[in-house]
Structures are given as structure tokens and as C-alpha cells.
Write an enzyme that holds these catalytic residues in place. Structure first.
Site, PDB file in Angstrom:
ATOM      1  N   ASN A 154       0.837  -1.190   0.000  1.00 59.50           N
ATOM      2  CA  ASN A 154       0.000   0.000   0.000  1.00 59.50           C
ATOM      3  C   ASN A 154       0.874   1.243   0.000  1.00 59.50           C
ATOM      4  OD1 ASN A 154      -2.563   1.574   0.512  1.00 59.50           O
ATOM      5  ND2 ASN A 154      -1.365   2.135   2.315  1.00 59.50           N
ATOM      6  N   GLU A 155       0.711   2.058  -1.029  1.00 61.73           N
ATOM      7  CA  GLU A 155       1.435   3.327  -1.117  1.00 61.73           C
ATOM      8  C   GLU A 155       2.906   3.144  -0.785  1.00 61.73           C
ATOM      9  OE1 GLU A 155      -0.715   6.037   1.369  1.00 61.73           O
ATOM     10  OE2 GLU A 155      -2.438   6.099   0.033  1.00 61.73           O
ATOM     11  N   THR A 156       3.500   2.175  -1.471  1.00 57.75           N
ATOM     12  CA  THR A 156       4.900   1.873  -1.216  1.00 57.75           C
ATOM     13  C   THR A 156       5.595   1.606  -2.538  1.00 57.75           C
ATOM     14  OG1 THR A 156       6.382   0.509   0.115  1.00 57.75           O
ATOM     15  CG2 THR A 156       4.508  -0.610  -0.908  1.00 57.75           C
TER      16      THR A 156
END
Length: 1020
Positions: free
Chosen positions: A417-419
């Protein structure tokens, strides 16, 4: 030639070995009861078998000590965790093993321990597991003894914050002892696939991994059988067990398979057995289903040959009234509420959940985007990405996929996630090797390496929706981001970070604001975020919920979206809401008590078929000028709605398909009375609902909902309290405390009202205030419960004495379990804050009070005190009531994040020894060195932002230089010039920085010359 006696000996020996190998089936024992627990003590001998733990607390699992401790100013988890604490906790439990069982194989299985757990059995250390959101187990056979055995578990949350949102602390899910034969099915050892499905036939392949410790008995075989949910045998297959042949592939067929879908969640059971001769020595039942999945760049998601829009929500494990300590009845209640709203999909964000979550999704019909990690590197100061990812990701992914891959509800895997990281291709390849039957995605991370492109908040913009196209299937993994406070309304549009470029239009509903009440006086806000959020669907980052759904619905290439979020959740209190006293994130369609917001009904109107109709706002506005025109909205899925006021029709309206026509709408001049909405289909009335103006509260209404016991968890109960006027209308501003006295076989779990700024303990006290007229007590039955009684009580009245100066005390006894004798209840009260036991009057009827009065009361039964109550009344009590200019001071101001709420290292310390600082203080360095680290969420795409720091110092001819780092990268060195004072002369330094999508770390670090006073970080 052997003698007969020798032959008998070997025959007996052989038979005894054979008897052991065929002895019984697997035995799984739930070990959730009677654990001993201690917090914030840490001694090596706690792990020893003979340690004296008699002084420790006795409790049952699931357990979340952080939730039980409650909110604390300065809590270890900080704003991300809603100011809850971490710490180190120890658990111990004893269990018995018979002598005859010692030759069997034993595993101990943990469904969820957060985090850094270490486990011992009889003083022998079994190992550690860093990740707090993964199941794990240990083989413990060789350490067991006849009689009593002791398990000890150390849980280490001393490094905080370890997540970007609230996390539980402790053993928050079930523990099981598994006893099996030496030849047995391995944990996670069954993998069911359905490689070919037609209307007439479904092919089933079962891959079974068998453990064969020691010599395998002759005639051993693995057998698989497919059964309906009613137990009807459909098909079976078997293979001989060989010592080197595992895993075994067994193939079967099902005639005319019933497909699994959210509308028809048809399930089958694969019974896998290890058989010796005619004796079953091990058995595992695996639920599975038949469904076909296809993704298409242009048309999105297809399930069972049907083009389906994914109508989903994101959901943290802890969103709701129990922290992370969910029981199965409570979890089913939560998921069913979301299903009733109309969702068909859910994204557990951003981590796996205990297995019962997926079991329920299979059963009620929810598609699951199963997610494993928030990040592949550090995102929170002490998270899994920093502490353990590099060493443990392969072990955790293997456990995760092998555990979850049989669930028909799981339709796609999300790896992060959002990485962003170069490791993404390796993660995908490793995962696909374990389960090649599903595709892989992530929430806005390394899209080029994924099968499905997932984008979080950036997918909400007009620019994105109208210009983006992909060569892969696309899904909006987080959208929309909107907020509502249940029962709170404003007609002016509110943008979290001011109106951003590229957003869709979201006009104000009236020329000027007409609602002027707040949870806090704006003069006490830390920043402009500290207001409640309007329930008109006009508080957002970029887009309204209505416009977001219109775009998802009408663009075939958008597979669907996952709303952020389904329920409100504890934590991320600074991101949208500015930090303390806020401790909740209000992005849900339901609040943390499970009360439905108006947004819930909007989604119902778009996503469900059962006729519904809902009016907003309520119709009690005692401080509003009569004649003020109020936007009255009605959400409905009927063809047409007619609105009546006091029996007079105000006309009809039809729910539309364009975003701002999805609600029926009227402008209604305010006066006391009743609004009624009548829904029509084919010209006939199919549904009606109404709201009426309420007087001051006089009655406490109580309703009981029972959640049935299942899977080893006892019955749960939800007791809902509401403040009503004498006519039975909800008083929508009710704030009076509700007191609870539980007696008998019932245990309090929590009290929750949904109020984002209420710091009162949800678990320790015997009261919680109503929030906009509502509150709930959550309780669970003790084992073998026979009887339980609840006494509720409240001192009721308009806290500000604006509507009325009359006060009423309402007390009620309710039988929760069994039939209980009626109690003779007596109430004594005072109006001068004195002790009612000494000088109280007997309550017989309502009474009046003056401004500044403290009413105290006690509830007695046979002269035994059950409850002691207190309530303050006066013009300065309760909600803040202002006017159109009350919050003018915050107009046009950017987002500011207090330095005193950042991560402080070295000599950086919080102080308030100055003037004109914002918030509760500032940071000083006391002539030493240190650093201040802020975290800022960027829900959009990466880009440039203007930031500035408010500071002060008066060291003439000194600069106090500090280095600025963003996400670990050096940006520049600020020269903090003297401001002209040490007490009240604040100034700014500023620069432009690039923020990545998702979480961003902003760090200021001294360079050997100490630092100035630092007050706030502004993002403009």
C-alpha cells in the site's frame, strides 16, 4: 526359527505401533480462556514453567491491552494510533496432556499477536514472530509432559509508533492446540482449485501435503470428498500414501456446480482424510466455491461471466467498538452492516486479518482484496517495514497465501500500500509461485510490476478520471476520501487541504452558512481542521461520494472502488482532524459505535434493491431563525419521492443518475413540525419515513440486540441508548451521560458513542455520554451464562438549558439473560453538588435548575448503591453554539501540524514557557542537539508542495542551522535567523519540497548549534 514367545512379542509391538498410528482423529482445542496477564513488567523468569503467576490478571482472549488502557495525551502510538499506548505484555496459560497423547504430534497455533511475539512451552523458547498481522504456529510435541504444561508469550510493543493507524496490542485473536497422528495433514496443507467450470461440470483439484513422521502404516491413503453444505456426498478420490510422494494431487468432478457470488454465496466442503485400512486417523474440512474471474482493460471486472462493478470499502482490522479484540459474533455484525449498505467487496487495509474474517466473507458473500503489507520499507517510525520486513517477508507471504488461498471470497491479492521499491517484481514472482490462480495488485505501489493497477486517492481527480487510461485493468483502491460526523451539518463545502487543482466542482448548498454549532469553540482549535465534518456529503479531499460513484459507474474501464472507509476507526487523528482532542478518523459510512451516518443511506440508495427512503437533516434546530431555508435531502431507490411538511405536500422529486441529482432535494423554510418522505413505485406508496422537531430530552430509550454465539465465542449484546423527548422523538443534541450497571453472567466489552473528541475510557468507567443523542454498551455473556440484569440510568436535560431548564432522571432495569426478579429501585438526588446519600431527595418527577448547576444522584436497590451519577448544566456546557463569524479566523489558512505532537529525539522537548504559540506548546532544544520528525499524508500523486516552519529565538548573531530531510533525503539547511524575542516573536522559514504519494516523513535536525523554538509545520 523364532520361538512363539518372541513372535508374540513382535506382533504385540507391531500392533501397538499400528494402534498408535491409527489412534483417533485430530483434536483441536481452543485455548482462549483463563490466561494470566501482566503489563509493563518484563522479567526473564516469566517464561519459566514453575513461575508463580497467581498475582497476574486473569482474562480471556481475544485481548487488546491498548484499547483497554484507552486514550492518553502523549500516548505511545501518537496521533496515528489515536494516542493509545504500546508497551510490553506477558501472557501465561496452563493446559493438561494425558500420557496416552504424548506419542502424538502437537502444534500450537496463533491467529494474531501484535507484535514481536516470543513463545515458550515449559520454559523452552519456541521462537519469535515480528509481524503483528499474521498467523503462525509451533511444533511443540517434544517439549510436552504428562499432566500440566505451561505456555508463556511475551508481546513487545515497546517501539512505537509501529503503524500509521491504531493497532491492537496483545493476543488479539484465538489460540488453538492441535493434536494429530504422526501421519497427518500439514497445517495449511490443502489447496483446492477449480481449473475448469462450465454449467454442466466443475473440475476440482485438491493438492494435499502430508506429514509422515516415522514409519507409515500399510494401507495408508489420502482421501478427498466433496460435500454440499448440507453434508450430501458428491464426489471423492483417493491415493496411496508413500513416504516421498507428498503433495498429492487428487482430481474430482461436480455436476452442475452452483456458483459462488455476493448475491448467492454457494459453498462446498472438501473433506480431506488420512485413512489406514478403514480407520480415519486425520481429517480436515476445507470450504471452497466455484466462481470464474476475468479482468479486462476496457470493461473491468467479470465474475461468473457477468460484468460486475466492485462496490467496496477499505477496513482496518480495528474499525469499530472493540479495538482489535474482535469475537466472531461481533465481526459478523460489523461485516453484515456493511453488506446491508450494499457493498459487494472489502479490502482489509493494510494487512491480513484472522481467518474468521474470510470465513464470514465466504458465508455472507463479500469479495475480498486480500492485502499483506502496508509497506516494503519503513513508513511509520518503528513499523514492520523497518523492524523485520527484509528478513521475514518471504515467511509471512508464504503463511498468508497458503492460509487464505482456498477462500472463494478472495478474488485478488494486494502486496502493498502506497509503497515503492525495486523488490516488487520479486514479491510478485514469489507469491505467484505459491498461488498462480489469482492476480496481484497493490494500493498505489509499483503498478508497472502488478497485474492489476491500483491507485489510491489520486484516482479521485477530474484530471485522472478524464485523461488516464491503462494497458492493464484498473481499480480505485482507495476512493473516495470524504468525511461525515454523524448528526452534524454544514451547507458550506469543506476541503481538507483547501480546494486542490483538477477537482470536480462541489458548490456550496446555500450562499451563507446556516448551521453554527461545533464540538469545540473555534478559538480552541489547533488548526482549521478541528471542526466536525458535514453529513451533506460536502466535506472531502477532492470529490464527493456521489460524484465518485457516478464516475465509477459510468466508466467501464474503472473496475470499481474501495471507499476509505466503511467504519470510522481509532487513529490518524491528526491527518484530517488536527490531533487531540480528536482521536478518531471519521471517514466511515458508520461511526465506531456502528451507528449509521447519512452516507450509509446514500450508498444504500445506489447499491441495494430493497426499497429504502431516508431524510436528512434532522428537524430540530432550536437556535435557527424561523424561516431559514434548509436543504432537505432524501436518499431513496424508489422511482419518486414526495415530501410533506405537517401534512402539506412540498412536491415530488425523482432520484437521478447525475451526481448532484442522486438525492431528492427541497429547500424548506424552518419551523417546528414534521417532515415526512413518501416513496412511490408505479405511482403506489412503497415506503415512508419522517422526522419531527424534538423538545428537551426527558426519556432514556434502551434497545437490546443479541448476537448469537458461534465457533466457541459466547453470545454478544449491543445495548443502544437514545435521548428522547416526551413525545418519543430523538433529541439529536443529547450529550447526557448514560450509566450502566451489569449484574450476573455478563461482561462489559466497551461503551462507544462515535464521538471523535470524547477521551472518556471506553472500558474502565461505568458511563459514557450520548453523542448527538446516541450511545451503546457492548457486552458478552460469560460461559454457561444463566442470568444477567442491566440497570441503565441518566440525568436528562438540555445541558445548556436553552430549550428548557427542566431535568429528569430515568432509570430502567432490563433482563438480558434469563428471567430476573424485578428490583426495587430508588433514586436520590441533589442540585447543589452535595452527596445525595447524605442529603438527597427522593426522585419522583422532573425538577428545574439554574445556570451552573451540578446535579448528583444515586440509584439504590435495597439500600445498596448501584450507580453514582453527576451531570453539569449551564450556558457554557455542551456543544459550542456560535454564528457565521465564529470560525472566520481560520479562513484561508493552510494545514498546520504541531511540533509538540511530532516525533522528538535527543534534547528536543515539549515546552509551553512562551506566548502566542499554537496548539498546546512548542519544542525547544535546551542548548542541546536533537530532531523533530513530522508525518504528512499525501493522498494524491507525487508532486511539489510549499512548506514552512514557525519558529522563534533571540540569540543575536546566531543562526541555529537545521537540516531538512524529506523521506530520508537531504533537501536543504535552514538558517534560523533571530526573530527579535524568546517569548512571542514568531517568524517563518519556507521552501518547496516533493512529497511522494502516501506517507511522507519531514525531519528537521540540528547541526551542532542547537535549535530554535519550533511551533508548527505548515503545508500550503
Amino acid at each position: 526359527m523364532w520361538k512363539l514367545s518372541q513372535l508374540k512379542y513382535w506382533m504385540i509391538l507391531f500392533l501397538s505401533v499400528l494402534m498408535f498410528q491409527v489412534h483417533g482423529q485430530r483434536i483441536e482445542t481452543r485455548l482462549d480462556e483463563q490466561w494470566k496477564f501482566v503489563l509493563d513488567e518484563d522479567e526473564a523468569n516469566f517464561s519459566e514453567k514453575e513461575f508463580d503467576d497467581t498475582q497476574w490478571t486473569v482474562l480471556n482472549l481475544p485481548h487488546d491491552w491498548s484499547f483497554n488502557k484507552g486514550v492518553r495525551n502523549g500516548g505511545d502510538q501518537m496521533q496515528g494510533g489515536g494516542y493509545h499506548d504500546g508497551g510490553i505484555g506477558w501472557y501465561r496459560k496452563s493446559f493438561n496432556v494425558t500420557k496416552s497423547s504424548l506419542s502424538n504430534i502437537f502444534y500450537i497455533n496463533f491467529d494474531g499477536v501484535y507484535m514481536n511475539s516470543e513463545v515458550w512451552i515449559n520454559g523452552h523458547r519456541l521462537g519469535t514472530r515480528p509481524y503483528g498481522y499474521i498467523s503462525f504456529r509451533y511444533l511443540i510435541s517434544k517439549y510436552l509432559k504428562e499432566g500440566q504444561n505451561t505456555i508463556a508469550v511475551r508481546v513487545d510493543n515497546s517501539l512505537e509508533p509501529s503503524a500509521r493507524w491504531y493497532h491492537p496490542c496483545g493476543i488479539y485473536a484465538s489460540v488453538n492446540l492441535i493434536e494429530v497422528n504422526s501421519t497427518h495433514i500439514l497445517p495449511n496443507g490443502v489447496f483446492v482449485t477449480t481449473p475448469k467450470i462450465t454449467d454442466k461440470k466443475g473440475m476440482v483439484n485438491a493438492e494435499v501435503s502430508i506429514a509422515t513422521q516415522g514409519k507409515v502404516a500399510k494401507k495408508s491413503r489420502v482421501k478427498t470428498s466433496i460435500l454440499t453444505q448440507n453434508g450430501e456426498l458428491i464426489s471423492s478420490s483417493e491415493k496411496k500414501i508413500g513416504e516421498l510422494s507428498s503433495p498429492y494431487q487428487l482430481k474430482m468432478e461436480v455436476e452442475e456446480p452452483k456458483l459462488w457470488s455476493p448475491e448467492s454465496p454457494n459453498l462446498y466442503v472438501l473433506k480431506t482424510q488420512v485413512v489406514v485400512g478403514k480407520k480415519v486417523i486425520d481429517e480436515v474440512n476445507t470450504t471452497f466455491g466455484f466462481r470464474t474471474i476475468k479482468w479486462d482493460n476496457g470493461t473491468g471486472f467479470w465474475l461468473n461471466g457477468n460484468n460486475v462493478k466492485l462496490k467496496g470499502v477499505c477496513e482496518h482490522w480495528e474499525g469499530g467498538p472493540v479495538g482489535g479484540a474482535w469475537t466472531k459474533p461481533m465481526l459478523r455484525w460489523k461485516l453484515q452492516l456493511l453488506k446491508d449498505m450494499g457493498i459487494n467487496a472489502i479490502r482489509p487495509s493494510h494487512n491480513p486479518t484472522p481467518p474468521m474474517f474470510y470465513d464470514i466473507c465466504d458465508e455472507i458473500g463479500l469479495l475480498v482484496m486480500d492485502e499483506i503489507f502496508d509497506g516494503w520499507h519503513k513508513k511509520a517510525p518503528e513499523d514492520y517495514g523497518k523492524q523485520a520486513f527484509d528478513e521475514w517477508w518471504q515467511k509471512d507471504i508464504e503463511e498468508w497465501i497458503k492460509r487464505d488461498r482456498n477462500h472463494p471470497s478472495i478474488f485478488v491479492y494486494s502486496l502493498g500500500n502506497e509503497t515503492h521499491s525495486d523488490i516488487a517484481p520479486e514479491l510478485v514472482a514469489f507469491s505467484r509461485n505459491i498461488d498462480p490462480t489469482r492476480l496481484y495488485t497493490s494500493g498505489a505501489g509499483n503498478s508497472e510490476d502488478m497485474d492489476i493497477i491500483g491507485v489510491n486517492g489520486g484516482s479521485e481527480t477530474q484530471t485522472f478520471i478524464e485523461n488516464k487510461r491503462f494497458e492493464k485493468p484498473f481499480i480505485s483502491t482507495e476512493a473516495p476520501h470524504t468525511w461525515q460526523t454523524r448528526g452534524y451539518y454544514r451547507t458550506q463545502t469543506w476541503w481538507r487541504d483547501n480546494e486542490l487543482p483538477g477537482t470536480y466542482e462541489l458548490p456550496n448548498l446555500t450562499d451563507k452558512e446556516i448551521f453554527f454549532y461545533e464540538g469545540l469553540d473555534p478559538k480552541k482549535w489547533k488548526n482549521r481542521k478541528q471542526r466536525f465534518n458535514s453529513s451533506y456529503d460536502n466535506a472531502t479531499v477532492r470529490i464527493s461520494a456521489r460524484k465518485s460513484w457516478e464516475q465509477v459507474r459510468d466508466n467501464p474501464w474503472i473496475s470499481g472502488h474501495f471507499r476509505w472507509t466503511g467504519f470510522d476507526y481509532y487513529g490518524e487523528a491528526g491527518l484530517v482532524h488536527g490531533g487531540l482532542p480528536f482521536n478518531l478518523f471519521m471517514g466511515g459510512a458508520l461511526d465506531v459505535a456502528g451507528f449509521k451516518k447519512d452516507l450509509f443511506y446514500f450508498y444504500q440508495s445506489q447499491w441495494t434493491e430493497k426499497t429504502m427512503v431516508h431524510i436528512l437533516p434532522h428537524w430540530t434546530h432550536p437556535r435557527m431563525k424561523v424561516g431559514t431555508e434548509i436543504p432537505v435531502w432524501v436518499y431513496s431507490n424508489a422511482e419518486e419521492v414526495e415530501l410533506f411538511f405537517n401534512g402539506t405536500s412540498l412536491g415530488k422529486d425523482k432520484p437521478g443518475t447525475v451526481w448532484n441529482e442522486m438525492q431528492c432535494e427541497w429547500m424548506v423554510p424552518y419551523q417546528k413540525g414534521t417532515l415526512e418522505a413518501v416513496a412511490y413505485i408505479d405511482g403506489k406508496v412503497v415506503k415512508r419515513t419522517s422526522v419531527s422537531t424534538s423538545g428537551a430530552p426527558e426519556v432514556l430509550s434502551t434497545e437490546i440486540t443479541k448476537l448469537k454465539a458461534e465457533d466457541g465465542f459466547s453470545d454478544s449484546y449491543i445495548i443502544t441508548s437514545q435521548s428522547l423527548d416526551k413525545e418519543g422523538n430523538l433529541y439529536p443534541y443529547g450529550e447526557n451521560k448514560v450509566y450502566y450497571k451489569l449484574m450476573g453472567d455478563l461482561q462489559k466489552v466497551s461503551m462507544e458513542n462515535g464521538n471523535p473528541i470524547d477521551p472518556t475510557s471506553r472500558t474502565k468507567l461505568d458511563y459514557r455520554s450520548l453523542f448527538f443523542g446516541k450511545n451503546r454498551l457492548f457486552a458478552k455473556a460469560s460461559n454457561n451464562a444463566h442470568s444477567a440484569t442491566l440497570v441503565t440510568a441518566s440525568i436528562l436535560g438540555d445541558k445548556a438549558l436553552y430549550l428548557s431548564d427542566s431535568i429528569f432522571i430515568d432509570v430502567e432495569q432490563l433482563s438480558i439473560i434469563g428471567q430476573n426478579d424485578r428490583m426495587d429501585l430508588e433514586v436520590l438526588y441533589t442540585t447543589d453538588a452535595s452527596d445525595p446519600l447524605k442529603s438527597g431527595k427522593e426522585y419522583k418527577a422532573g425538577f428545574t435548575v439554574k445556570d451552573g448547576t451540578t446535579v448528583k444522584a444515586v440509584v439504590l436497590s435495597n439500600n445498596v448503591e448501584l450507580l453514582s451519577m453527576s451531570e453539569n448544566f449551564g450556558k457554557n456546557e455542551g456543544l459550542f453554539w456560535g454564528d457565521e463569524h465564529s470560525a472566520d479566523m481560520w479562513i484561508g489558512r493552510g494545514v498546520n501540524i504541531a511540533a509538540e505532537e511530532a516525533i522528538l529525539n535527543g534534547n528536543a522537548k515539549v515546552s509551553n514557557d512562551a506566548y502566542r504559540y499554537k496548539g498546546t506548546g512548542f519544542v525547544q532544544f535546551d542548548k542541546g542537539e536533537g530532531s523533530v520528525t513530522w508525518f504528512k499524508e499525501n493522498d494524491g500523486e507525487a508532486g511539489d508542495f510549499s512548506i514552512r516552519f514557525r519558529y522563534m529565538h533571540n540569540n543575536q548573531n546566531e543562526l541555529h542551522p537545521m537540516k531538512l530531510y524529506v523521506n530520508g533525503t537531504y533537501v536543504k539547511t535552514f538558517d534560523f535567523k533571530p526573530t527579535g524575542g524568546w517569548e512571542k516573536e514568531w517568524k517563518f522559514v519556507n521552501t518547496i519540497v516533493n512529497f511522494q504519494a502516501g506517507a511522507n516523513e519531514i525531519k528537521l535536525e540540528t547541526t551542532g548549534k542547537s535549535g530554535p523554538y519550533l511551533d508548527e509545520l505548515f503545508v500550503d
